[in-house]
Design a protein around this motif. Structure first.
Motif, PDB file in Angstrom:
ATOM      1  N   ALA A 237       0.955  -0.986  -0.078  1.00 15.66           N
ATOM      2  CA  ALA A 237      -0.493   0.013   0.017  1.00 15.66           C
ATOM      3  C   ALA A 237       0.594   1.676   0.181  1.00 15.66           C
ATOM      4  O   ALA A 237       1.375   1.471   0.728  1.00 15.66           O
ATOM      5  CB  ALA A 237      -1.159   0.445   1.475  1.00 15.66           C
ATOM      6  N   GLY A 238       0.293   2.555  -0.590  1.00 16.42           N
ATOM      7  CA  GLY A 238       1.024   3.795  -0.990  1.00 16.42           C
ATOM      8  C   GLY A 238       0.704   4.307   0.508  1.00 16.42           C
ATOM      9  O   GLY A 238      -0.376   4.156   1.323  1.00 16.42           O
TER      10      GLY A 238
ATOM     11  N   THR B  96      -0.787   6.219  -4.693  1.00 17.92           N
ATOM     12  CA  THR B  96      -2.017   5.246  -5.309  1.00 17.92           C
ATOM     13  C   THR B  96      -2.029   3.461  -5.002  1.00 17.92           C
ATOM     14  O   THR B  96      -3.291   3.474  -4.967  1.00 17.92           O
ATOM     15  CB  THR B  96      -2.021   5.756  -6.439  1.00 17.92           C
ATOM     16  OG1 THR B  96      -1.193   4.694  -7.017  1.00 17.92           O
ATOM     17  CG2 THR B  96      -2.097   7.099  -7.032  1.00 17.92           C
ATOM     18  N   THR B  97      -0.981   3.205  -4.696  1.00 19.53           N
ATOM     19  CA  THR B  97      -0.670   1.581  -4.687  1.00 19.53           C
ATOM     20  C   THR B  97      -1.578   0.666  -3.312  1.00 19.53           C
ATOM     21  O   THR B  97      -1.442   1.608  -2.289  1.00 19.53           O
ATOM     22  CB  THR B  97       0.951   1.522  -4.608  1.00 19.53           C
ATOM     23  OG1 THR B  97       1.180   1.667  -5.887  1.00 19.53           O
ATOM     24  CG2 THR B  97       1.177  -0.455  -4.333  1.00 19.53           C
ATOM     25  N   LEU B  98      -2.587  -0.187  -3.953  1.00 24.31           N
ATOM     26  CA  LEU B  98      -3.134  -1.363  -3.276  1.00 24.31           C
ATOM     27  C   LEU B  98      -3.454  -2.496  -3.813  1.00 24.31           C
ATOM     28  O   LEU B  98      -3.794  -2.462  -4.683  1.00 24.31           O
ATOM     29  CB  LEU B  98      -4.683  -0.276  -3.105  1.00 24.31           C
ATOM     30  CG  LEU B  98      -4.536   0.769  -2.096  1.00 24.31           C
ATOM     31  CD1 LEU B  98      -6.040   2.071  -2.526  1.00 24.31           C
ATOM     32  CD2 LEU B  98      -4.647   0.360  -0.079  1.00 24.31           C
ATOM     33  N   LEU B  99      -2.549  -3.067  -3.960  1.00 23.26           N
ATOM     34  CA  LEU B  99      -1.967  -4.366  -4.284  1.00 23.26           C
ATOM     35  C   LEU B  99      -2.457  -5.596  -3.529  1.00 23.26           C
ATOM     36  O   LEU B  99      -1.907  -5.364  -1.839  1.00 23.26           O
ATOM     37  CB  LEU B  99      -1.033  -4.842  -4.536  1.00 23.26           C
ATOM     38  CG  LEU B  99      -0.604  -5.159  -5.762  1.00 23.26           C
ATOM     39  CD1 LEU B  99      -1.579  -4.815  -7.266  1.00 23.26           C
ATOM     40  CD2 LEU B  99       0.850  -4.609  -5.828  1.00 23.26           C
TER      41      LEU B  99
ATOM     42  N   GLU C  82      -0.504  -8.211   6.691  1.00 25.48           N
ATOM     43  CA  GLU C  82       0.797  -7.831   6.384  1.00 25.48           C
ATOM     44  C   GLU C  82       0.712  -6.709   5.708  1.00 25.48           C
ATOM     45  O   GLU C  82       0.494  -7.238   4.643  1.00 25.48           O
ATOM     46  CB  GLU C  82       2.192  -8.568   6.147  1.00 25.48           C
ATOM     47  CG  GLU C  82       3.523  -7.848   6.672  1.00 25.48           C
ATOM     48  CD  GLU C  82       4.866  -9.027   7.701  1.00 25.48           C
ATOM     49  OE1 GLU C  82       4.067 -10.262   7.596  1.00 25.48           O
ATOM     50  OE2 GLU C  82       5.438  -8.568   6.994  1.00 25.48           O
ATOM     51  N   ILE C  83       1.012  -5.719   5.943  1.00 33.15           N
ATOM     52  CA  ILE C  83       0.927  -4.176   4.890  1.00 33.15           C
ATOM     53  C   ILE C  83       2.579  -4.149   5.089  1.00 33.15           C
ATOM     54  O   ILE C  83       2.929  -3.469   5.743  1.00 33.15           O
ATOM     55  CB  ILE C  83      -0.333  -2.984   4.895  1.00 33.15           C
ATOM     56  CG1 ILE C  83      -1.364  -3.800   5.655  1.00 33.15           C
ATOM     57  CG2 ILE C  83      -0.101  -2.002   4.355  1.00 33.15           C
ATOM     58  CD1 ILE C  83      -2.394  -2.356   6.481  1.00 33.15           C
ATOM     59  N   ASP C  84       2.603  -4.232   3.377  1.00 36.10           N
ATOM     60  CA  ASP C  84       4.188  -3.877   2.918  1.00 36.10           C
ATOM     61  C   ASP C  84       4.365  -1.857   2.248  1.00 36.10           C
ATOM     62  O   ASP C  84       3.432  -1.979   1.185  1.00 36.10           O
ATOM     63  CB  ASP C  84       5.055  -4.428   2.193  1.00 36.10           C
ATOM     64  CG  ASP C  84       6.565  -3.829   2.190  1.00 36.10           C
ATOM     65  OD1 ASP C  84       6.936  -2.902   2.154  1.00 36.10           O
ATOM     66  OD2 ASP C  84       6.563  -3.967   0.609  1.00 36.10           O
TER      67      ASP C  84
END
Lengths: 86, 225
Positions: A33-34, A71-74, A63-65
């Motif tokens: 995630a951004g 904008t990134t949400l992956l 876990e969120i990197d």
């Protein structure tokens, strides 16, 4: 509060892939995630646990990197236990 | 245990729905704008004054992202079609809410749809609704640091309206600093100070919207020369 929407969308994606790879249980889900998206790990985990209760995703670790963008949400990857139990 | 690579955007499905909504708009030649701002910046006031300026020229409809009908009533009192996109307390509108709201409008009779998003300067920027333009409203009493604090919102704007500019003489608001914060994100973006209360600067905003609508309609004309 936006974490609830994100959690619902992650659920749909993980559900689709867990079915595809015949996962018995999902152990962990890794998101990217951004920082500007405002997604917060503890809040996401809270909603995720509510959604995952009683499903093969119950007890899964999130876990969120974080990366430096807006904008990134992956959904990057997941760790699973397959039907053979491995 | 096995690892499985997914690599899929979280909002993929919602974005696809947004693209489908855009196709519906274009099929009906409806120009649409998504109005975003923090609570109290004056989204509804700007919309009401915009409707007053436009309602005898274009057929306007409004989608209100909210949980109660207070703003819906304000718009309805001006005699234009308006529907509530119920957010269920969520901090943003998404394409599913938009889809439900659009079902309640007669799209055959609409030229412009104005969408009032939920008051928030972070989340709404992440959700594509299918609209043609993003309008971000800031206001003088909020302070001049909003573009620096919420770059994601200002980066995605097609125009920034600085509402309540009649307070510029009364607040410690540095217009230059505010504009610089935006120009660092988008060098050539239009920034329009205006006041929904006094009407100051509204002529420029109305001209911008009219030009945007005209360009949109002209884009359907096939050049056969």
């Amino acid at each position: 509060m936006h974490e609830l929407t994100y959690a619902r969308e992650v659920y749909k994606i993980v559900h689709k892939y867990a079915k595809y790879c015949k996962a018995n249980r999902v152990i962990a889900i890794y998101l990217v995630a951004g920082t500007g998206t405002g997604i917060e790990q503890a809040s996401f985990q809270f909603y995720w646990e509510k959604l995952a209760k009683g499903t093969p995703f119950e007890g899964s670790h999130i876990e969120i990197d974080y990366i430096n963008d807006d904008t990134t949400l992956l959904v990057d990857r997941m760790r699973i236990e397959d039907k053979g139990g491995s | 245990m096995k690892q499985f690579v997914i690599n899929q955007p979280i909002l993929d499905e919602l974005t696809k729905k947004g693209i489908a909504i855009r196709q519906v708009f274009d099929a009906h030649k409806i120009f649409s704008v998504n109005i975003m701002a923090s609570p109290g910046a004056g989204k509804t006031s700007v919309i009401l004054r915009t409707i007053e300026s436009f309602k005898n020229i274009y057929n306007i409809a409004v989608i209100e992202g909210d949980v109660i009908e207070l703003d819906v009533e304000r718009v309805r009192n001006l005699g234009v079609p308006v529907v509530l996109a119920h957010t269920g307390g969520s901090c943003h509108l998404d394409s599913i809410m938009m889809e439900q709201a659009l079902k309640q409008l007669n799209l055959e009779d609409i030229d412009i749809i104005i969408v009032e998003n939920v008051g928030n300067l972070i989340c709404p920027a992440n959700f594509y609704l299918g609209t043609h333009r993003n309008i971000v409203i800031a206001s003088v009493p909020e302070g001049d640091d909003k573009p620096c604090k919420y770059p994601g919102m200002f980066k995605g704007a097609d125009i920034v309206l600085l509402n309540k500019c009649d307070y510029l003489d009364h607040e410690a608001f540095e217009l230059e600093y505010f504009e610089k914060g935006i120009r660092q994100l988008q060098e050539n973006i239009r920034i329009l100070p205006l006041s929904a209360k006094t009407g100051e600067g509204f002529d420029k905003w109305i001209a911008w919207l009219t030009n945007s609508y005209d360009r949109y309609i002209k884009s359907f004309t096939i050049d056969t020369s």
